[in-house]
Write a protein that holds these residues in place. Structure first.
Motif, PDB file in Angstrom:
ATOM      1  N   ASN A 240     -49.561  98.038 -56.352  1.00  0.00           N
ATOM      2  CA  ASN A 240     -49.860  96.761 -55.583  1.00  0.00           C
ATOM      3  C   ASN A 240     -48.459  95.897 -55.878  1.00  0.00           C
ATOM      4  OD1 ASN A 240     -50.438  96.068 -58.246  1.00  0.00           O
ATOM      5  ND2 ASN A 240     -52.216  94.899 -57.751  1.00  0.00           N
ATOM      6  N   ALA A 241     -47.584  96.435 -56.501  1.00  0.00           N
ATOM      7  CA  ALA A 241     -46.422  95.463 -56.969  1.00  0.00           C
ATOM      8  C   ALA A 241     -45.461  94.939 -55.500  1.00  0.00           C
ATOM      9  CB  ALA A 241     -45.702  96.309 -57.983  1.00  0.00           C
ATOM     10  N   ASP A 242     -44.725  94.108 -56.154  1.00  0.00           N
ATOM     11  CA  ASP A 242     -43.599  93.639 -55.120  1.00  0.00           C
ATOM     12  C   ASP A 242     -42.789  95.084 -54.675  1.00  0.00           C
ATOM     13  OD1 ASP A 242     -41.011  92.530 -53.987  1.00  0.00           O
ATOM     14  OD2 ASP A 242     -42.130  90.753 -54.782  1.00  0.00           O
ATOM     15  N   ILE A 243     -42.299  95.037 -53.387  1.00  0.00           N
ATOM     16  CA  ILE A 243     -41.317  95.982 -53.210  1.00  0.00           C
ATOM     17  C   ILE A 243     -40.221  96.339 -53.936  1.00  0.00           C
ATOM     18  CG2 ILE A 243     -40.170  96.943 -51.199  1.00  0.00           C
ATOM     19  CD1 ILE A 243     -42.464  96.439 -49.278  1.00  0.00           C
ATOM     20  N   GLU A 244     -39.564  94.968 -53.963  1.00  0.00           N
ATOM     21  CA  GLU A 244     -38.544  94.776 -54.876  1.00  0.00           C
ATOM     22  C   GLU A 244     -38.687  95.436 -56.250  1.00  0.00           C
ATOM     23  OE1 GLU A 244     -35.571  93.976 -53.773  1.00  0.00           O
ATOM     24  OE2 GLU A 244     -36.221  92.769 -51.970  1.00  0.00           O
ATOM     25  N   ASP A 245     -39.871  95.551 -56.845  1.00  0.00           N
ATOM     26  CA  ASP A 245     -39.883  96.161 -58.153  1.00  0.00           C
ATOM     27  C   ASP A 245     -40.011  97.420 -58.312  1.00  0.00           C
ATOM     28  OD1 ASP A 245     -40.453  93.634 -59.222  1.00  0.00           O
ATOM     29  OD2 ASP A 245     -42.590  93.599 -59.075  1.00  0.00           O
TER      30      ASP A 245
ATOM     31  N   THR B 162     -49.255  92.573 -53.399  1.00  0.00           N
ATOM     32  CA  THR B 162     -47.784  91.895 -52.886  1.00  0.00           C
ATOM     33  C   THR B 162     -46.981  92.732 -51.957  1.00  0.00           C
ATOM     34  OG1 THR B 162     -47.779  90.830 -55.264  1.00  0.00           O
ATOM     35  CG2 THR B 162     -45.687  90.850 -53.633  1.00  0.00           C
ATOM     36  N   ASN B 163     -47.162  94.014 -52.176  1.00  0.00           N
ATOM     37  CA  ASN B 163     -46.288  94.937 -51.022  1.00  0.00           C
ATOM     38  C   ASN B 163     -46.941  94.769 -49.739  1.00  0.00           C
ATOM     39  OD1 ASN B 163     -48.591  96.272 -52.032  1.00  0.00           O
ATOM     40  ND2 ASN B 163     -47.474  97.991 -52.825  1.00  0.00           N
TER      41      ASN B 163
ATOM     42  N   ARG C 261     -48.686  92.256 -48.413  1.00  0.00           N
ATOM     43  CA  ARG C 261     -48.334  90.875 -47.736  1.00  0.00           C
ATOM     44  C   ARG C 261     -46.658  91.185 -47.189  1.00  0.00           C
ATOM     45  NH1 ARG C 261     -50.974  89.129 -52.304  1.00  0.00           N
ATOM     46  NH2 ARG C 261     -49.211  88.580 -53.499  1.00  0.00           N
ATOM     47  N   GLN C 262     -45.859  91.699 -47.849  1.00  0.00           N
ATOM     48  CA  GLN C 262     -44.549  91.943 -47.544  1.00  0.00           C
ATOM     49  C   GLN C 262     -44.541  92.748 -46.330  1.00  0.00           C
ATOM     50  OE1 GLN C 262     -43.239  93.246 -51.274  1.00  0.00           O
ATOM     51  NE2 GLN C 262     -41.766  91.734 -51.484  1.00  0.00           N
TER      52      GLN C 262
ATOM     53  N   SER D  42     -43.095  89.579 -41.541  1.00  0.00           N
ATOM     54  CA  SER D  42     -43.388  88.724 -42.998  1.00  0.00           C
ATOM     55  C   SER D  42     -41.920  87.975 -43.113  1.00  0.00           C
ATOM     56  CB  SER D  42     -43.688  89.230 -44.075  1.00  0.00           C
ATOM     57  OG  SER D  42     -42.544  90.377 -44.448  1.00  0.00           O
TER      58      SER D  42
ATOM     59  N   TRP E 103     -40.203  88.297 -46.019  1.00  0.00           N
ATOM     60  CA  TRP E 103     -39.375  89.232 -46.626  1.00  0.00           C
ATOM     61  C   TRP E 103     -38.880  90.361 -45.786  1.00  0.00           C
ATOM     62  CZ3 TRP E 103     -39.528  94.613 -47.197  1.00  0.00           C
ATOM     63  CH2 TRP E 103     -38.901  95.297 -48.388  1.00  0.00           C
TER      64      TRP E 103
END
Length: 318
Positions: A150-155, A222-223, A225-226, A235, A237
């Motif tokens: 469920n992390a940020d895509i940037e991660d 978070t991903n 939502r992006q 979005s 992002w």
């Protein structure tokens, strides 16, 4: 992580089947234990089918118009639904529980090594069929398991960078080809924005919501939502990612998509201006990387003779 989650879900499903079978025998007067278990399995399958049907309904309600040449009759629509249900069941109940790739072995290969990047809430087990075909062609390949789910895509970007470095070191190649499904295509583009194109010859995205999908609004993380799309607008992002790309960057990308994708809605969100866009029909989202037509096209993109970036062309329909 996703394999462990799926194993627990499989255990819960087994317990649910046993519970339903017990209920069938004692409350519904089903005399045969075998018949009770089969009835319970049918009920579980019906629930999974309802989930797939709901996704198709939502994606069609929020979807883009289907070109006339891709419109389906009743039988083709039934094959579309059956194929997606089968792919979903196989992927979640077997493929991703045993996330393994096929080794290319000592067969003389062709083309550059390939890095496989899965999509939302998946792992490398999603690529079982493509991995087998790559191995048979003698093409070196590897895959990532993007975590946490469920992390940020940037991660996820440093994970791609590390995997590319390891694949180049193992094969002695200076460049790789990235093949990415769904969210994985956005991860690949985010990696390209941060690290540049020096070590990638091509990026092939499959069913990627380049401009977001309304169904991501119903997902967690978070991903998700992006990848969201609210009132027809991608979005922030996604908008920033698109604004950062040059025509030369887009020319590195081939976007393969289906007009009947049941997760990417609108389906036209998978069309990326400046990239090479290849359209298919009658294929669902999960089934894209196991469909024979798509796999042939992906292999053609991987083994294309000129390993330099090609200029973008008008959309090609397959």
């Amino acid at each position: 992580m996703i394999a462990r989650i799926l194993k627990w879900l499989m255990l819960l499903q087994v317990l649910a089947v046993l519970g339903l079978a017990y209920l069938a025998m004692h409350a519904w007067s089903v005399a045969s234990p075998l018949l009770a278990v089969l009835l319970a399995l049918a009920m579980l399958l019906a629930m999974r089918a309802l989930i797939v049907a709901r996704n198709f309904w939502e994606s069609r309600r929020l979807g883009s118009p289907v070109p006339r040449e891709y419109q389906l009759g009743a039988m083709a629509a039934a094959r579309l639904f059956g194929g997606e249900l089968r792919a979903t069941l196989w992927t979640s109940s077997w493929g991703m529980l045993r996330p393994r790739l096929q080794a290319a072995g000592g067969i003389p290969g062709q083309g550059l090594p390939v890095l496989l990047v899965h999509g939302y809430v998946c792992n490398r087990g999603y690529w079982t069929k493509l991995s087998l075909q790559l191995a048979q062609a003698g093409i070196a390949h590897d895959a990532v398991d993007l975590e946490p789910i469920n992390a940020d895509i940037e991660d996820f970007v440093p994970q791609i960078e590390q995997a590319i470095g390891q694949l180049c070191a193992r094969t002695g190649s200076e460049r790789v080809i990235i093949v990415a499904h769904s969210m994985g295509g956005l991860v690949a583009r985010a990696w390209l924005r941060r690290f540049g194109a020096a070590r990638v010859a091509r990026i092939v995205t499959i069913g990627t919501p380049h401009h977001g999908t309304a169904l991501a609004n119903l997902a967690a993380g978070t991903n998700a939502r992006q990848m969201s799309r609210v009132d027809g607008t991608p979005s922030g992002w996604l908008a920033q990612l698109a604004a950062s790309e040059t025509p030369e960057t887009r020319a590195l990308i081939t976007s393969i998509y289906s007009h009947h994708d049941n997760i990417v809605a609108p389906q036209s969100s998978a069309q990326l201006p400046g990239a090479r866009n290849l359209a298919f029909g009658g294929i669902g989202h999960v089934a894209l990387a196991s469909d024979a037509r798509v796999l042939r096209q992906v292999l053609a993109e991987i083994t294309i003779e000129d390993e330099v970036a090609r200029p973008p062309s008008a959309p090609r329909f397959a």
